[in-house]
Scaffold this active site. Sequence first.
Site, PDB file in Angstrom:
ATOM      1  N   TYR A  53      -1.502  -0.351  11.361  1.00 47.08           N
ATOM      2  CA  TYR A  53      -1.796  -0.963  10.055  1.00 47.08           C
ATOM      3  C   TYR A  53      -0.644  -0.744   9.083  1.00 47.08           C
ATOM      4  CZ  TYR A  53      -3.413  -1.190   5.233  1.00 47.08           C
ATOM      5  OH  TYR A  53      -3.494  -1.461   3.879  1.00 47.08           O
ATOM      6  N   THR A  70       0.833  -1.211   0.000  1.00 46.60           N
ATOM      7  CA  THR A  70       0.000   0.000   0.000  1.00 46.60           C
ATOM      8  C   THR A  70       0.863   1.255   0.000  1.00 46.60           C
ATOM      9  OG1 THR A  70      -1.519   1.300   1.382  1.00 46.60           O
ATOM     10  CG2 THR A  70      -0.162  -0.287   2.531  1.00 46.60           C
ATOM     11  N   ASP A  71       0.286   2.350  -0.470  1.00 44.52           N
ATOM     12  CA  ASP A  71       1.035   3.630  -0.435  1.00 44.52           C
ATOM     13  C   ASP A  71       1.219   4.121   1.003  1.00 44.52           C
ATOM     14  OD1 ASP A  71      -1.569   4.491   0.151  1.00 44.52           O
ATOM     15  OD2 ASP A  71      -1.607   6.061  -1.389  1.00 44.52           O
ATOM     16  N   GLU A  72       0.450   3.527   1.956  1.00 46.91           N
ATOM     17  CA  GLU A  72       0.579   3.991   3.354  1.00 46.91           C
ATOM     18  C   GLU A  72       1.944   3.655   3.942  1.00 46.91           C
ATOM     19  OE1 GLU A  72      -2.586   3.688   6.126  1.00 46.91           O
ATOM     20  OE2 GLU A  72      -4.124   3.899   4.592  1.00 46.91           O
ATOM     21  N   LYS A  92       1.971  -3.426   7.324  1.00 42.83           N
ATOM     22  CA  LYS A  92       2.090  -3.596   5.868  1.00 42.83           C
ATOM     23  C   LYS A  92       3.530  -3.328   5.413  1.00 42.83           C
ATOM     24  CE  LYS A  92      -0.666  -4.316   3.114  1.00 42.83           C
ATOM     25  NZ  LYS A  92      -1.147  -5.622   2.538  1.00 42.83           N
TER      26      LYS A  92
HETATM   27  P1  NAD Z   1     -10.619  -6.064   2.909  1.00 41.50           P
HETATM   28  O1  NAD Z   1     -10.528  -5.833   4.364  1.00 41.50           O
HETATM   29  O2  NAD Z   1     -11.851  -5.646   2.180  1.00 41.50           O
HETATM   30  O3  NAD Z   1     -10.441  -7.632   2.616  1.00 41.50           O
HETATM   31  C1  NAD Z   1      -9.482  -8.411   3.256  1.00 41.50           C
HETATM   32  C2  NAD Z   1      -9.786  -9.879   2.972  1.00 41.50           C
HETATM   33  O4  NAD Z   1      -8.744 -10.660   3.592  1.00 41.50           O
HETATM   34  C3  NAD Z   1     -11.116 -10.367   3.565  1.00 41.50           C
HETATM   35  O5  NAD Z   1     -11.785 -11.186   2.655  1.00 41.50           O
HETATM   36  C4  NAD Z   1     -10.699 -11.165   4.802  1.00 41.50           C
HETATM   37  O6  NAD Z   1     -11.589 -12.206   5.131  1.00 41.50           O
HETATM   38  C5  NAD Z   1      -9.356 -11.711   4.331  1.00 41.50           C
HETATM   39  N1  NAD Z   1      -8.465 -12.028   5.468  1.00 41.50           N
HETATM   40  C6  NAD Z   1      -8.193 -11.260   6.547  1.00 41.50           C
HETATM   41  N2  NAD Z   1      -7.351 -11.907   7.383  1.00 41.50           N
HETATM   42  C7  NAD Z   1      -7.068 -13.105   6.779  1.00 41.50           C
HETATM   43  C8  NAD Z   1      -6.253 -14.193   7.137  1.00 41.50           C
HETATM   44  N3  NAD Z   1      -5.565 -14.215   8.285  1.00 41.50           N
HETATM   45  N4  NAD Z   1      -6.169 -15.242   6.293  1.00 41.50           N
HETATM   46  C9  NAD Z   1      -6.878 -15.259   5.129  1.00 41.50           C
HETATM   47  N5  NAD Z   1      -7.686 -14.243   4.753  1.00 41.50           N
HETATM   48  C10 NAD Z   1      -7.780 -13.181   5.569  1.00 41.50           C
HETATM   49  O7  NAD Z   1      -9.330  -5.421   2.290  1.00 41.50           O
HETATM   50  P2  NAD Z   1      -9.114  -4.658   0.889  1.00 41.50           P
HETATM   51  O8  NAD Z   1      -9.475  -3.239   1.059  1.00 41.50           O
HETATM   52  O9  NAD Z   1      -9.731  -5.468  -0.182  1.00 41.50           O
HETATM   53  O10 NAD Z   1      -7.521  -4.723   0.777  1.00 41.50           O
HETATM   54  C11 NAD Z   1      -6.899  -5.851   0.166  1.00 41.50           C
HETATM   55  C12 NAD Z   1      -5.399  -5.655   0.187  1.00 41.50           C
HETATM   56  O11 NAD Z   1      -5.048  -4.495  -0.526  1.00 41.50           O
HETATM   57  C13 NAD Z   1      -4.816  -5.473   1.601  1.00 41.50           C
HETATM   58  O12 NAD Z   1      -3.589  -6.152   1.645  1.00 41.50           O
HETATM   59  C14 NAD Z   1      -4.600  -3.970   1.711  1.00 41.50           C
HETATM   60  O13 NAD Z   1      -3.543  -3.692   2.581  1.00 41.50           O
HETATM   61  C15 NAD Z   1      -4.261  -3.619   0.276  1.00 41.50           C
HETATM   62  N6  NAD Z   1      -4.588  -2.259  -0.165  1.00 41.50           N
HETATM   63  C16 NAD Z   1      -5.859  -1.764   0.020  1.00 41.50           C
HETATM   64  C17 NAD Z   1      -6.182  -0.504  -0.491  1.00 41.50           C
HETATM   65  C18 NAD Z   1      -7.579   0.064  -0.321  1.00 41.50           C
HETATM   66  O14 NAD Z   1      -7.799   1.219  -0.676  1.00 41.50           O
HETATM   67  N7  NAD Z   1      -8.557  -0.690   0.168  1.00 41.50           N
HETATM   68  C19 NAD Z   1      -5.212   0.236  -1.161  1.00 41.50           C
HETATM   69  C20 NAD Z   1      -3.930  -0.283  -1.304  1.00 41.50           C
HETATM   70  C21 NAD Z   1      -3.636  -1.541  -0.814  1.00 41.50           C
HETATM   71  O1  DAU Z   2      -3.972   4.398   0.797  1.00 41.46           O
HETATM   72  C1  DAU Z   2      -4.295   3.055   0.789  1.00 41.46           C
HETATM   73  C2  DAU Z   2      -5.082   2.699   2.030  1.00 41.46           C
HETATM   74  O2  DAU Z   2      -6.366   3.288   1.895  1.00 41.46           O
HETATM   75  C3  DAU Z   2      -5.188   1.191   2.239  1.00 41.46           C
HETATM   76  O3  DAU Z   2      -3.902   0.671   2.471  1.00 41.46           O
HETATM   77  C4  DAU Z   2      -6.125   0.874   3.417  1.00 41.46           C
HETATM   78  O4  DAU Z   2      -6.304  -0.533   3.520  1.00 41.46           O
HETATM   79  C5  DAU Z   2      -7.460   1.526   3.154  1.00 41.46           C
HETATM   80  O5  DAU Z   2      -8.338   1.287   4.236  1.00 41.46           O
HETATM   81  C6  DAU Z   2      -7.290   3.026   2.934  1.00 41.46           C
HETATM   82  O6  DAU Z   2      -6.861   3.678   4.151  1.00 41.46           O
HETATM   83  P1  DAU Z   2      -7.466   5.103   4.618  1.00 41.46           P
HETATM   84  O7  DAU Z   2      -7.247   5.253   6.055  1.00 41.46           O
HETATM   85  O8  DAU Z   2      -6.993   6.178   3.695  1.00 41.46           O
HETATM   86  O9  DAU Z   2      -9.013   4.827   4.255  1.00 41.46           O
HETATM   87  P2  DAU Z   2     -10.378   5.157   5.048  1.00 41.46           P
HETATM   88  O10 DAU Z   2     -11.497   4.866   4.103  1.00 41.46           O
HETATM   89  O11 DAU Z   2     -10.402   4.518   6.392  1.00 41.46           O
HETATM   90  O12 DAU Z   2     -10.282   6.720   5.260  1.00 41.46           O
HETATM   91  C7  DAU Z   2     -10.119   7.608   4.170  1.00 41.46           C
HETATM   92  C8  DAU Z   2     -10.036   9.001   4.723  1.00 41.46           C
HETATM   93  O13 DAU Z   2     -11.309   9.361   5.277  1.00 41.46           O
HETATM   94  C9  DAU Z   2      -9.043   9.156   5.860  1.00 41.46           C
HETATM   95  O14 DAU Z   2      -8.414  10.426   5.761  1.00 41.46           O
HETATM   96  C10 DAU Z   2      -9.893   9.088   7.125  1.00 41.46           C
HETATM   97  C11 DAU Z   2     -11.206   9.697   6.665  1.00 41.46           C
HETATM   98  N1  DAU Z   2     -12.423   9.180   7.333  1.00 41.46           N
HETATM   99  C12 DAU Z   2     -12.611   7.840   7.383  1.00 41.46           C
HETATM  100  C13 DAU Z   2     -13.719   7.317   8.016  1.00 41.46           C
HETATM  101  C14 DAU Z   2     -13.919   5.817   8.095  1.00 41.46           C
HETATM  102  C15 DAU Z   2     -13.353  10.055   7.868  1.00 41.46           C
HETATM  103  O15 DAU Z   2     -13.185  11.284   7.791  1.00 41.46           O
HETATM  104  N2  DAU Z   2     -14.462   9.544   8.486  1.00 41.46           N
HETATM  105  C16 DAU Z   2     -14.666   8.205   8.608  1.00 41.46           C
HETATM  106  O16 DAU Z   2     -15.700   7.804   9.199  1.00 41.46           O
END
Ligand code: NAD
Ligand code: DAU
Length: 339
Positions: free
Chosen positions: A153, A125-127, A157
Amino acid sequence: MKIIVTGGAGFIGGNFVHYMMNKYKDYKIICLDALTYAGNMETLESVQDNPNFKFYKADIADRNAVYEIFEKEKPNIIVNFAAESHVDRSIDNPSIFLQTNVLGTGVLMDACRKYGIDRYHQVSTDEVYGDLPLDRPDLFFTETTPLHTSSPYSASKASADLLVQAYHRTFKLPVTISRCSNNYGPYHFPEKLIPLMIANALADKELPVYGKGENVRDWLYVEDHCSAIDLIIHKGRVGEVYNIGGHNEKTNLEVVKIILKELNKSESLIKYVTDRPGHDMRYAIDPTKIHSELGWLPATKFEDGIKKTIQWYLDNKSWWQNIINGEYKKYYDLHYKGR
Ligand code: NAD
Ligand code: DAU
């Protein structure tokens, strides 16, 4: 070609399963998912009867279970999406993030070493780069930006990301890593900003914006993330890291106002609440490498992607209403009460 997709019952993994099964009709896709609160079999409903799809309920940190699946399936490629993914939950309970994100990644790579694979791809992730200041719009994350994390988190990662690099250098494991910006689109769990705001706006509930809503995220439509990973696993150079992002920065307040406007709801629903501890200010990806090396470009503009996403939530109410009326309700009440 046989691909194990871990975390395929989650948001991005689920979209990736659909993307790959639509594009490669002869690939076998094996989903390995523990079905935590974030995993949902309804996301995979339309592929469940496809003979090229198989599902295993298993924890990536369970060595015996993972080895058994590798032994039986002998996959060519592993794409590891499985993770605890929500920053707020990592502040409440860091340990499960270490267990799944770090130890689980280690188990998967040990399985790859033991059974042999063509490619292990880590969805990072970019985080991992930490954040950028709001007053320096000229700065972007490149693949060589130092890792500098803020939350449990992102630290978990980054640890996994480094472990993958170490397995490449030490054991010559054929790995690639991608670091993507914030995704949005169908099947996004309603604890995250965009689906949460859509769900609350539709119910005329308050929209909880952390702090002043001025934090910036770089939004990418989930299908564009899938197409980038598809390119990396087929054409990316082993041992390389690829940033993924589409230069689409918006403040949280801008995003929330766009959603309200699309849904014809009043901005008076916005409620400013206590900020997230350690809240990252700005994420911004420089995607030059993946564009110049692999020719990747995002296909969906935010204006179109957000309309499609809202329409998906309108058309698939039962998918997310089942979630918000279940176990998740307790988390929501606890997390937002008195904030
Ligand atoms: P999500 O939380 O929607 O899904 C995670 C999935 O992993 C779920 O299906 C859960 O059941 C499964 N899981 C959790 N723990 C597990 C374990 N111990 N063994 C097997 N399966 C398990 O997450 P997402 O938003 O789809 O993110 C997917 C990946 O992409 C993550 O690695 C996250 O760090 C990365 N990522 C997410 C974003 C974003 O914006 N959501 C951006 C960049 C990278
Ligand atoms: O950048 C990639 C990441 O983006 C992934 O690695 C993470 O898995 C994914 O969850 C996401 O992280 P963020 O923390 O950026 O996403 P989130 O949707 O939780 O929050 C987005 C922004 O909105 C953040 O600045 C916090 C804010 N926020 C979030 C929630 C849930 C609010 O203001 N109110 C809220 O209730």
